[in-house]
Write a protein that holds these residues in place. Sequence first.
Motif, mmCIF file in Angstrom:
data_model
loop_
_atom_site.group_PDB
_atom_site.id
_atom_site.type_symbol
_atom_site.label_atom_id
_atom_site.label_comp_id
_atom_site.label_asym_id
_atom_site.label_seq_id
_atom_site.Cartn_x
_atom_site.Cartn_y
_atom_site.Cartn_z
ATOM 1 N N ILE A 259 47.663 -83.118 72.559
ATOM 2 C CA ILE A 259 47.865 -83.810 73.830
ATOM 3 C C ILE A 259 48.393 -85.217 73.577
ATOM 4 N N ASP A 260 47.801 -85.909 72.608
ATOM 5 C CA ASP A 260 48.258 -87.268 72.277
ATOM 6 C C ASP A 260 49.677 -87.261 71.722
ATOM 7 N N SER A 261 50.039 -86.170 71.054
ATOM 8 C CA SER A 261 51.351 -86.098 70.408
ATOM 9 C C SER A 261 52.475 -85.751 71.378
ATOM 10 N N ILE A 262 52.218 -84.797 72.277
ATOM 11 C CA ILE A 262 53.320 -84.281 73.110
ATOM 12 C C ILE A 262 53.123 -84.539 74.605
ATOM 13 N N ASN A 263 52.045 -85.115 75.004
ATOM 14 C CA ASN A 263 51.620 -85.465 76.373
ATOM 15 C C ASN A 263 50.918 -84.280 77.040
ATOM 16 N N ILE A 264 50.146 -84.599 78.071
ATOM 17 C CA ILE A 264 49.258 -83.601 78.670
ATOM 18 C C ILE A 264 50.023 -82.476 79.365
ATOM 19 N N PRO B 147 36.174 -88.451 67.603
ATOM 20 C CA PRO B 147 37.438 -87.841 67.168
ATOM 21 C C PRO B 147 38.005 -86.857 68.188
ATOM 22 N N GLN B 148 37.198 -86.441 69.143
ATOM 23 C CA GLN B 148 37.652 -85.482 70.148
ATOM 24 C C GLN B 148 38.235 -86.142 71.394
ATOM 25 N N HIS B 149 38.136 -87.461 71.488
ATOM 26 C CA HIS B 149 38.698 -88.148 72.652
ATOM 27 C C HIS B 149 40.224 -88.214 72.557
ATOM 28 N N ARG B 150 40.856 -88.266 73.712
ATOM 29 C CA ARG B 150 42.317 -88.317 73.797
ATOM 30 C C ARG B 150 42.759 -89.777 73.739
ATOM 31 N N ALA B 151 43.262 -90.175 72.593
ATOM 32 C CA ALA B 151 43.577 -91.583 72.354
ATOM 33 C C ALA B 151 44.691 -92.109 73.254
ATOM 34 N N SER B 152 45.519 -91.222 73.794
ATOM 35 C CA SER B 152 46.636 -91.656 74.634
ATOM 36 C C SER B 152 46.235 -91.873 76.085
ATOM 37 N N PHE B 153 45.011 -91.510 76.451
ATOM 38 C CA PHE B 153 44.561 -91.664 77.837
ATOM 39 C C PHE B 153 43.993 -93.069 78.032
ATOM 40 N N ALA B 154 44.298 -93.676 79.183
ATOM 41 C CA ALA B 154 44.051 -95.107 79.400
ATOM 42 C C ALA B 154 42.627 -95.577 79.085
ATOM 43 N N PRO B 155 41.574 -94.902 79.557
ATOM 44 C CA PRO B 155 40.225 -95.424 79.273
ATOM 45 C C PRO B 155 39.897 -95.449 77.779
ATOM 46 N N VAL B 156 40.411 -94.457 77.057
ATOM 47 C CA VAL B 156 40.174 -94.384 75.614
ATOM 48 C C VAL B 156 41.048 -95.407 74.890
ATOM 49 N N LYS B 157 42.296 -95.490 75.295
ATOM 50 C CA LYS B 157 43.239 -96.442 74.686
ATOM 51 C C LYS B 157 42.733 -97.865 74.827
ATOM 52 N N LYS B 158 42.158 -98.172 75.988
ATOM 53 C CA LYS B 158 41.659 -99.505 76.248
ATOM 54 C C LYS B 158 40.577 -99.898 75.238
ATOM 55 N N ILE B 159 39.657 -98.965 74.988
ATOM 56 C CA ILE B 159 38.580 -99.253 74.044
ATOM 57 C C ILE B 159 39.114 -99.335 72.613
ATOM 58 N N LEU B 160 40.039 -98.453 72.275
ATOM 59 C CA LEU B 160 40.620 -98.490 70.921
ATOM 60 C C LEU B 160 41.352 -99.800 70.674
ATOM 61 N N GLY C 181 48.090 -63.597 85.771
ATOM 62 C CA GLY C 181 47.839 -64.890 86.386
ATOM 63 C C GLY C 181 47.523 -65.900 85.307
ATOM 64 N N LEU C 182 48.034 -67.126 85.428
ATOM 65 C CA LEU C 182 47.782 -68.175 84.445
ATOM 66 C C LEU C 182 47.302 -69.446 85.133
ATOM 67 N N ASP C 183 46.314 -70.078 84.538
ATOM 68 C CA ASP C 183 45.846 -71.367 85.028
ATOM 69 C C ASP C 183 45.238 -72.138 83.870
ATOM 70 N N GLU C 184 45.051 -73.444 84.081
ATOM 71 C CA GLU C 184 44.490 -74.303 83.042
ATOM 72 C C GLU C 184 43.343 -75.133 83.588
ATOM 73 N N VAL C 185 42.560 -75.658 82.675
ATOM 74 C CA VAL C 185 41.453 -76.553 83.020
ATOM 75 C C VAL C 185 41.436 -77.697 82.005
ATOM 76 N N GLY C 186 41.210 -78.904 82.502
ATOM 77 C CA GLY C 186 41.000 -80.033 81.601
ATOM 78 C C GLY C 186 42.113 -81.048 81.542
ATOM 79 N N ARG C 187 43.095 -80.953 82.426
ATOM 80 C CA ARG C 187 44.187 -81.931 82.383
ATOM 81 C C ARG C 187 43.688 -83.342 82.657
ATOM 82 N N GLY C 188 42.725 -83.473 83.557
ATOM 83 C CA GLY C 188 42.260 -84.799 83.934
ATOM 84 C C GLY C 188 41.134 -85.340 83.079
ATOM 85 N N CYS C 189 40.741 -84.587 82.074
ATOM 86 C CA CYS C 189 39.660 -85.033 81.193
ATOM 87 C C CYS C 189 40.201 -86.021 80.159
#
Length: 199
Positions: free
Chosen positions: A79-84, A182-195, A15-23
Amino acid sequence: MLPAAFLDNSCLIAGLDEVGRGCIVGPVIAAAVILDPDKPILGLTDSKKLTEKKRRELAVQIKASAICWAVGRAEASEIDSINILQATLVAMQRAFSMLEPSPVFAKVDGNRLPKLPCPAQAIVQGDLLVAEISAASIVAKVARDEEMSALDRLYPGYRFSVHKGYPTQQHLTALQQHGVTPQHRASFAPVKKILRGLS
């Protein structure tokens, strides 16, 4: 030594699953688990439906009872390089590749399959419906929560251990006050907005 039922590999279903896509911070983490049918685990379900205490208890039991388990990850920079989505599939591939013995079939939560060296089935709400996927969701969730606790110690002003990296108001306020780590996802909108200085 594997149980006799597994010597022909016919029951090696992962079985496979993931966590953290929406973070918006930290890695996406995937887990892969092959359960032992001779050691059933009561209470397996979607990790989101369990208390943190129950998840931790079940994770210990899963790791002790499963034929094998593994955790894979893709970092924020990936994640920023290849998308979530692609990073999620990579994390699943990494978890799968560490399983020993190798599965002959995989059941994957969701509607997209990573490229795997065996047949696989994507199952929507699999973490609620399939024991192997439920187990993977629990192992992945506990692993990522531990990651957030470690990050919280490095950056105490962000309260990562509370919101687990999701874009809650508390998290967004901390981003406004303390800036992007440095651990924030720069490609995600809330982070990108601040950057971009648009806050």
